[in-house]
Every structure is written in C-alpha cells, then in structure tokens.
Scaffold this motif. Structure first.
Motif, mmCIF file in Angstrom:
data_model
loop_
_atom_site.group_PDB
_atom_site.id
_atom_site.type_symbol
_atom_site.label_atom_id
_atom_site.label_comp_id
_atom_site.label_asym_id
_atom_site.label_seq_id
_atom_site.Cartn_x
_atom_site.Cartn_y
_atom_site.Cartn_z
ATOM 1 N N LYS A 73 5.520 32.393 12.846
ATOM 2 C CA LYS A 73 6.862 32.025 12.396
ATOM 3 C C LYS A 73 7.077 32.421 10.939
ATOM 4 N N LEU A 74 6.040 32.221 10.136
ATOM 5 C CA LEU A 74 6.135 32.618 8.734
ATOM 6 C C LEU A 74 6.423 34.114 8.630
ATOM 7 N N VAL A 132 10.089 34.793 9.700
ATOM 8 C CA VAL A 132 11.054 34.395 8.673
ATOM 9 C C VAL A 132 10.985 35.343 7.480
ATOM 10 N N LYS A 147 12.693 38.547 8.256
ATOM 11 C CA LYS A 147 14.146 38.401 8.145
ATOM 12 C C LYS A 147 14.571 38.458 6.683
ATOM 13 N N LEU A 148 13.805 37.766 5.831
ATOM 14 C CA LEU A 148 14.156 37.741 4.407
ATOM 15 C C LEU A 148 14.052 39.134 3.811
ATOM 16 N N ILE A 174 7.517 28.369 -4.573
ATOM 17 C CA ILE A 174 7.412 28.445 -3.118
ATOM 18 C C ILE A 174 5.942 28.403 -2.685
ATOM 19 N N ARG A 218 4.826 24.827 -3.155
ATOM 20 C CA ARG A 218 5.374 23.951 -2.119
ATOM 21 C C ARG A 218 4.555 24.110 -0.831
ATOM 22 N N LEU A 219 4.143 25.344 -0.557
ATOM 23 C CA LEU A 219 3.340 25.594 0.644
ATOM 24 C C LEU A 219 2.001 24.870 0.561
ATOM 25 N N SER A 220 1.439 24.809 -0.673
ATOM 26 C CA SER A 220 0.128 24.181 -0.775
ATOM 27 C C SER A 220 0.219 22.668 -0.551
ATOM 28 N N THR A 260 1.705 21.570 2.133
ATOM 29 C CA THR A 260 1.795 21.452 3.596
ATOM 30 C C THR A 260 0.418 21.766 4.178
ATOM 31 N N PRO A 261 0.229 21.541 5.483
ATOM 32 C CA PRO A 261 -1.082 21.873 6.059
ATOM 33 C C PRO A 261 -1.401 23.369 6.025
ATOM 34 N N VAL A 262 -0.408 24.197 5.734
ATOM 35 C CA VAL A 262 -0.628 25.644 5.692
ATOM 36 C C VAL A 262 -1.119 26.056 4.308
ATOM 37 N N ARG A 263 -2.058 26.993 4.277
ATOM 38 C CA ARG A 263 -2.546 27.470 2.976
ATOM 39 C C ARG A 263 -1.578 28.501 2.410
#
Lengths: 303, 231
Positions: free
Chosen positions: B3-4, B7, B10-11, B72, B75-77, B79-82
């Motif tokens: 998904k990353l 997205v 798309k960006l 950004i 912010r990711l760090s 979340t459970p995603v690295r």
C-alpha cells in the motif's frame, strides 16, 4: 490501573539537561495533561514514552511494555500525533487514512473515522488544500486509526482559531468517552483546564506538580485579588482586616489582595463606613497564577 | 508495504518534478535528434544520462529531504512500520521512473528518429544499473546532508550542471578541451555516459569505467548512510 509509569527519567543533550528526574503515572481512561512553557521538556518526555527517544536513565512502562525494547509491539497499541509533522501536499485524505490503517494489525475502519471527525466531504481533498482545523482533525484521526489504547496528542490546537480549538476540544472528550486514554501535551492553560483530569506541570526538565486542574488552582497559597474604584468617601484602613494580605491604591483604583473569604469582610467594612465603590471585581485564581506560585516565574504562552 | 508503494506511486505521478525528469531529456532528444544521422550512437546515450541524472540528483534527494523536513519519516517511526520501508519504496519507485524515462527515450529514438539501438541488452543493463546506482548514491548523500527539501533541490541543481558539463552532456566531448574531457570521463555522470556510448558503438564498456561507477556508488552510499538522519 496505571497504563503509563514513568520513573526518574533523565535525558541530556551535551551540556543541556532536558529531563532531570521526571516521574509520573497515567491512569487508564483519563485525559492526562502535560503542561509547561516551551523548553520545559514536555515533548522530550512524551517522546521517551512513545519510544521515539531513548532516555539516558530512568524507567518507562507503557501498557506493561518497555518502549525501547518492545517498540514494535507497543506501537500497535498507541496512537501518536506529533508536533510539527505534515503529510505530503498531494496525498488525499482517504489515501492517508487508508495507508496508515494498513500499518496496523487490527486497524479501525477508516471510513467510520472519516465520518466521526467530520472529514467525509473532504475525502478526496488533498492534504495541502485542507484548513488548519481540518489538518488537525486528520492528524487525530490518523492517531486513532490503529485503534490505540493510549493516544498522545502534542500541541494539537497550536495555530487554530478559537472556534476550531473549541471544536477540537469536544472531539478530544469524545476520544476519552470511547475508552481511549489520552496524554495531552500543551502550553495552553485554558486547554488543560478544560480537558484534563489530571495535569503534570513541567518546568526546567522537572515535574513541579501533579494534580487535578482544580487542585492546582486551589492548592498552594491561594491568593485572590479584589479590585474596585472609589466613588465617594475616603478609603479606610483595610490592611488590618482578617485574610487581607495587601492593599494598593493608584488614584481611585484600589486592589486588595487576600486569602479565604476576605472579600466578604472587605465589602462589609466598606458598607459600614458608607464608602461607595464601583467596578467591583474579584479575580478568580487561574492555572496561570498556580504556575507562578509553583515556579516563581510567569508563564508566557507566547514563548 | 504494498500500500505504501501504491500511495507513493500515486504521489509521484502527481509530482510535477517527475514529469520534468521525463520530458526534459525527451525534449533534448527530439530537438537535436531531428538532424540526426542514421545510426547515431552519441545522442541517445547523452539523453539517457541526462534522464538518470535528473532523477538521481534532483528528484530523489528533493523528495527524501522534503519527507524528513515535513516529519513524515518521523511520523512513520511512531507506527508499527519502520521508516526504512519508506526509503526502500522511494528508491524502487525512482528506479522505476528512471527505467520508464529511458524506455520512453529509447522507444522514441528508435522508432521516430531512427537512432541506433544496441543489440547487447545485458551490457546496456549493466551500464544502466551501475550508472543509476552512482547517481542515486549522490542523491542519497544530498538528502542526508541537506537540512530541508528546498536546499536539497538547490544542491541537486547546483551539482547537476557542472557534472553534466564535465560529462559532455552540454556539448559533444570532442569539442571540449582535452584535459576537461579526460577528467570528465571519470566523473560519475561522465563515466556513465561513456559506458553507454561504448555499448552503443557496438563494443563493451571500459571495465575501468564500470569499476569507477561501482566505486562511486559504494563509497558515496556509505557516506550517505553515515550522515543520514531520520529527523
């Protein structure tokens, strides 16, 4: 039950001590405020709790986990809104929510969050086109999309207009009503007074008080000010009255400072001496006053 | 992760800079290609080097530095995603963009302009990958050192022009002073262009140049990793 236990947290950056033995605990289901001027160590403390920073010493437990060792497991259980973070200009609101939902093992349905946070009609809007309030609501929604047990919100109403702030406050109360524990970092007294069940007051890398907002305001040496303008008659000696600690007069303006029920005594004395006054006002002590009493410095929210 | 990637793809398509990286080399190719002699082996390698240079020196560092500047990655760090996933996704996407840009150039050059296309695909791939690795390494180093997206963009542009000049992308190499042309051949972009041109001319690229490219990629990547900050 305490969901967060922080004990004797210390952090230095070269010569600068940012955290100097910070301890506090947060109970399940409360809104816990972390209040203090800029540079007091609020954000650093919270980032240690979130596992974004590694403390030099002290222990942190969040939901029974160590944020450094069990970081990955913990991040499934907490939601974070960080100060000074943005999203890419061109990402659409739904894409951001959909993307962040995909990071978690058991996310909430982001479509419901979109409704709840009043962003449904902004679903396809790009982040760069949102207003300040809408961006803030999106950040909170992103903090909640992982269905967290604890949500950390850092300076979330900075830069919002008064109405948007009010709206945001109502939404935060709703987060708590849904059973999420909220840790709210703020340098706004009114925000903390309005929202928080308990507050830790930070100053110079230390916690100088932890209490309910009412407890903080009422605690310490609760002094009140009574102000009035003399209309007729000569001012009598008020300084000797019980509870009065100081009287000052500038022209016709008089300020009487005192503790307890001194105002009743003062007005009775004025009436007895047939002294007519106008513009009588008694200032309620605020959290600002409490801060001054605790730290000996004034709290300047405009940095 | 998927998904990353979707997205971010798309960006990327919404990013005007990505369009520029596709269109600028194409524009150069078409303008100069109209007077091309059949079987030309110089112009297309030049256009390919320009395309890869733009992606690596300009788009990649700007994107990464902007992501860090906007918090950004940070912010990711939370979340459970690295946040390293974001780095990997970005590198892959920019690589895809470079491949698409080169594919477009070769298609246009091959069909409309009658330019020579090399028959030895493996050698093209080796030269392309090593050259792209060197460019991306420089881009990563810029991203690591630049304090924000705008600075990264400025450094990218500032580096691009002298590198493009030395590489013989501004004017054919045989019109340059000998000393500059010789030095230029060992710059990252110059070694890349020369390797491609060697393949285009029907030979194999000079192993020394390929090693130079690999060395640039390796050393500069290590420096970038050393200086990279997440916030």
């Amino acid at each position: 039950m305490a969901v967060i236990e922080v004990t004797d947290l210390r952090k230095r950056y070269r010569e600068l001590t940012v955290l100097d033995g910070v301890s506090f605990s947060v109970e399940e289901g409360e809104i816990f405020g972390i209040l203090g001027p800029n540079g007091a160590g609020k954000t650093t403390a919270v980032e240690c709790v979130e596992g974004l920073r590694r403390p030099d010493a002290g222990s942190v437990r969040v939901l029974g986990l160590d944020p450094v060792k069990d970081g990955r497991e913990l991040r499934e259980l907490i939601g974070v809104q960080l100060q000074h973070t943005q999203l890419p200009e061109n990402i659409k609101v739904w894409e951001a929510l959909d993307l962040y939902a995909s990071f978690y093992a058991r996310p909430r349905d982001w479509r419901r969050l979109l409704e709840e946070w009043g962003l449904a009609d902004k679903r396809d809007a790009r982040f760069g086109k949102l207003s300040g309030g809408q961006k803030q609501r999106l950040f909170i929604a992103l903090a909640l999309v992982g269905d967290p047990r604890v949500a950390f919100l850092d300076e979330l109403t900075t830069g919002l207009d008064p109405q948007a702030r009010r709206t945001t406050w109502e939404l935060i109360k709703r987060v708590r009503a849904n059973g999420v524990t909220v840790v709210l970092v703020s340098h706004f007294m009114d925000e903390v007074e309005e929202l928080c069940d308990r507050v830790a007051v930070f100053d110079g890398g230390r916690v100088v008080a932890i209490d309910t907002p009412d407890g903080l305001i009422g605690g310490g040496d609760a002094e009140h000010h009574m102000r009035f303008t003399l209309v007729s008659g000569d001012l009598v000696e008020l300084g000797e009255l019980p509870g009065v600690t100081a009287v000052s007069r500038t022209g016709n303006r008089v300020v009487v400072t005192g503790r307890g029920d001194f105002a009743t005594t003062v007005t009775a004395s004025l009436a007895r001496h047939h002294i007519l006054v106008s513009d009588l006002r008694i200032d309620k002590r605020t959290l600002d006053d409490a801060f001054v009493a605790l730290t000996g410095r004034s709290f300047d929210p405009t940095h | 992760m998927t998904k990353l990637a979707i997205v971010e793809l798309k960006l990327l398509t919404r990013e005007p800079g990505a369009m520029f990286s596709l269109l600028i080399p194409l524009f150069i190719l078409v303008v100069f290609g109209s007077s091309l002699e059949p079987g030309d082996t110089v112009l297309l390698p030049m256009a390919l080097a320009i395309a890869v240079g733009l992606v690596g020196l300009y788009l990649l560092p700007t994107t990464l530095a902007t992501y860090r500047e906007r918090g950004i990655l940070r912010r990711l760090s939370a979340t459970p995603v690295r946040p390293a996933n974001m780095l990997v996704v970005q590198l892959l996407l920019q690589l895809v963009l470079a491949v698409v840009a080169c594919g477009l150039l070769m298609t246009v050059a091959g069909t409309m302009l009658g330019a020579h296309l090399p028959s030895r695909g493996l050698l093209v791939a080796v030269a392309f990958l090593l050259g792209t690795a060197a460019m991306f390494a420089i881009g990563l180093l810029i991203a690591a050192l630049a304090p924000n997206g705008r600075t990264a963009n400025g450094w990218g542009v500032l580096l691009y022009f002298p590198m493009a000049f030395l590489a013989g992308l501004m004017q054919p190499k045989d019109q340059m002073p000998v000393i500059l042309a010789t030095v230029g051949e060992y710059t990252p972009l110059g070694a890349f262009r020369q390797s491609l041109q060697d393949v285009w001319a029907g030979g194999a690229p000079d192993p020394l140049l390929l090693m130079v490219l690999a060395a640039y990629a390796l050393v500069i990547s290590i420096a970038a990793a050393r200086f990279f900050r997440w916030e």
